[in-house]
Motif scaffolding. Structure first.
Motif, mmCIF file in Angstrom:
data_model
loop_
_atom_site.group_PDB
_atom_site.id
_atom_site.type_symbol
_atom_site.label_atom_id
_atom_site.label_comp_id
_atom_site.label_asym_id
_atom_site.label_seq_id
_atom_site.Cartn_x
_atom_site.Cartn_y
_atom_site.Cartn_z
ATOM 1 N N GLU A 1 0.842 -1.188 0.053
ATOM 2 C CA GLU A 1 -0.114 -0.014 0.054
ATOM 3 C C GLU A 1 1.151 1.325 0.022
ATOM 4 O OE1 GLU A 1 -2.777 -0.665 3.327
ATOM 5 O OE2 GLU A 1 -3.773 -2.276 2.319
ATOM 6 N N LYS A 2 2.054 1.239 0.681
ATOM 7 C CA LYS A 2 2.754 2.373 0.881
ATOM 8 C C LYS A 2 3.334 2.883 -0.720
ATOM 9 C CE LYS A 2 7.050 -0.148 2.208
ATOM 10 N NZ LYS A 2 8.076 -0.204 3.210
ATOM 11 N N GLU B 1 0.729 4.304 -2.622
ATOM 12 C CA GLU B 1 0.441 5.847 -2.302
ATOM 13 C C GLU B 1 1.649 6.610 -2.712
ATOM 14 O OE1 GLU B 1 1.069 7.590 2.162
ATOM 15 O OE2 GLU B 1 -0.177 6.010 2.243
ATOM 16 N N SER B 2 2.970 6.257 -2.696
ATOM 17 C CA SER B 2 3.930 6.891 -2.828
ATOM 18 C C SER B 2 3.987 7.321 -4.451
ATOM 19 C CB SER B 2 5.396 6.307 -2.693
ATOM 20 O OG SER B 2 5.529 5.981 -1.165
ATOM 21 N N ARG C 1 -0.685 13.749 3.539
ATOM 22 C CA ARG C 1 -0.545 12.349 3.474
ATOM 23 C C ARG C 1 -0.106 11.669 4.685
ATOM 24 N NH1 ARG C 1 5.100 10.093 0.265
ATOM 25 N NH2 ARG C 1 4.619 7.905 0.539
ATOM 26 N N GLN C 2 -0.496 10.828 5.055
ATOM 27 C CA GLN C 2 -0.474 9.910 6.315
ATOM 28 C C GLN C 2 -0.817 10.799 7.564
ATOM 29 O OE1 GLN C 2 0.380 6.478 7.195
ATOM 30 N NE2 GLN C 2 -0.226 6.514 4.923
ATOM 31 N N ASP D 1 -4.316 7.662 5.183
ATOM 32 C CA ASP D 1 -3.567 7.709 3.917
ATOM 33 C C ASP D 1 -3.400 8.839 3.308
ATOM 34 O OD1 ASP D 1 -2.877 5.000 4.441
ATOM 35 O OD2 ASP D 1 -4.390 4.188 2.933
ATOM 36 N N LEU D 2 -4.691 9.377 2.835
ATOM 37 C CA LEU D 2 -4.421 10.689 2.012
ATOM 38 C C LEU D 2 -5.599 11.302 2.479
ATOM 39 C CD1 LEU D 2 -3.714 9.294 -1.515
ATOM 40 C CD2 LEU D 2 -2.205 10.192 -0.137
ATOM 41 N N GLU E 1 -8.509 6.074 1.810
ATOM 42 C CA GLU E 1 -7.715 4.766 2.188
ATOM 43 C C GLU E 1 -7.489 3.831 1.142
ATOM 44 O OE1 GLU E 1 -6.515 3.767 5.522
ATOM 45 O OE2 GLU E 1 -6.195 5.978 5.496
ATOM 46 N N ILE E 2 -6.161 3.599 0.990
ATOM 47 C CA ILE E 2 -5.787 2.781 -0.113
ATOM 48 C C ILE E 2 -5.566 1.206 0.361
ATOM 49 C CG2 ILE E 2 -3.867 2.212 -1.681
ATOM 50 C CD1 ILE E 2 -3.446 5.555 -1.618
ATOM 51 N N LYS E 3 -6.180 0.408 -0.314
ATOM 52 C CA LYS E 3 -6.102 -1.126 -0.102
ATOM 53 C C LYS E 3 -5.691 -1.789 -1.302
ATOM 54 C CE LYS E 3 -7.526 -0.174 4.105
ATOM 55 N NZ LYS E 3 -6.433 -0.248 5.220
ATOM 56 N N ASP F 1 -11.913 -2.923 6.773
ATOM 57 C CA ASP F 1 -11.592 -1.684 6.113
ATOM 58 C C ASP F 1 -12.487 -0.415 6.261
ATOM 59 O OD1 ASP F 1 -9.201 -2.944 5.352
ATOM 60 O OD2 ASP F 1 -10.339 -3.615 3.457
#
Length: 343
Positions: free
Chosen positions: A194-195, A198-199, A221-222, A235-236, A250-252, A260
């Motif tokens: 996920e990171k 996200e990046s 972010r975070q 997350d964002l 939220e990214i899954k 979730d």
């Protein structure tokens, strides 16, 4: 001496701004002149064709001979294909005053390729109002933005928002499902952390906000959320100026679970109770996942839920056939529900 140096720096910066503004205006002026040139060419071709309307093949003959005379002298911008576009351009936009100064010839070429009048108007308005580049307009066409919005909204509502006749008043009018993230350039691998996803989104934040929809600005972010002694990280976080609310994503990188949804609901509740102002709208939560079970989502959330949304992401653009199939499935579901409600 320091003041002199500061004044000199300010002076140089002022000159730079003047130069950049002049260059930008010059480019816009050239683009507008090109648009008007092709419009006038199309108008003249149309008028000439009308004189020979008794002969069905007159238009083809006219364009072929015109291209033969112009292309060697002026280049490929005056080929038979370009002249056909100019003629079509005039037919679709017969009133010169309706031409939009924000759009260039490359964008109009994309627009005149759209046969559906309402669809063409939507993209024309969105490109002009949001100052899309030609590349961004092409990307939105290829990602079938219009069709995706129609899958959860009626055509009149979508066009009314684009025309500025009304403001969107619910998240579903802006948020799309699915979201296409092909601009991240990630391969379709079985698993991503996920990171990492996200990046990659942060590295392409402009493209991501374009995909999200109108009115978004990036906040954090975070984002750290402290509830008594427990620490959590959203997350964002974005803010939407049209809906006047925060949006938490939220990214899954797995199929959506009810856990979730519970986590995202907690973040949304925290923002509603501790962050948002009284005059702002309730916070939106979006779970971005690889797959989901719509029935499980409905059973996990309150029946009157409007602010927790789920959206599948895909790392590639679909074919037109795939998208049409998806849109038809959604429409069929909506029609079925409407029919049951009437009964």
């Amino acid at each position: 001496m320091k003041n002199m140096a500061s004044n000199q720096t300010s002076f140089i910066q002022d000159i730079r701004i003047i130069i950049e503004t002049g260059r930008t205006n010059a480019i816009k002026s050239v683009d507008l002149c090109r648009v008007k040139m092709y419009w006038n060419i199309g108008k003249r071709i149309f008028e000439e064709e009308q004189q020979g309307k008794e002969r069905a093949d007159y238009g083809t003959y006219l364009l072929a001979n015109l291209a033969k005379a112009l292309e060697p002298e002026y280049g490929s911008g005056f080929s038979k294909r370009q002249l056909e576009r100019a003629r079509q351009f005039y037919r679709l936009y017969p009133i010169a005053s309706t031409l939009r100064t924000q759009l260039n010839w490359s964008q109009y070429k994309l627009l005149i390729s759209i046969s559906d009048k309402d669809k063409r108007e939507y993209y024309e308005l969105e490109a002009a109002h949001n100052l899309w580049t030609s590349r961004e307009l092409e990307r939105q066409l290829n990602s079938h933005l219009y069709e995706r919005l129609l899958s959860s909204n009626d055509k009149e509502s979508v066009l009314a928002v684009a025309r500025g006749e009304r403001m969107p008043d619910s998240p579903v009018e802006i948020i799309k499902d699915p979201m296409y993230l092909e601009f991240l350039g990630l391969e379709c691998k079985p698993q991503y952390y996920e990171k990492d996803l996200e990046s990659s989104i942060i590295s392409h934040i402009t493209e991501f906000m374009l995909e999200m929809g109108k009115g978004f600005s990036f906040v954090a972010r975070q984002q750290r959320i402290l509830i008594e002694e427990d620490e959590f990280f959203a997350d964002l976080v974005f803010y939407n100026r049209l809906l006047r609310c925060f949006t938490i994503i939220e990214i899954k990188t797995h199929k959506l679970t009810h856990q979730d949804l519970g986590q995202l609901q907690m973040y949304v509740n925290y923002y509603d109770r501790c962050v948002k102002l009284a005059e702002e709208s309730p916070t939106i939560g979006i779970l971005l996942c690889t797959a989901k079970n719509d029935t499980m989502v409905k059973m996990s959330l309150p029946e009157d839920n409007k602010n927790i949304l789920t959206s599948q992401y895909q790392l590639y653009l679909p074919s037109k056939e795939q998208l049409i199939e998806q849109v038809n499935e959604v429409k069929q579901t909506v029609q079925t529900k409407t029919g049951k409600a009437k009964m």
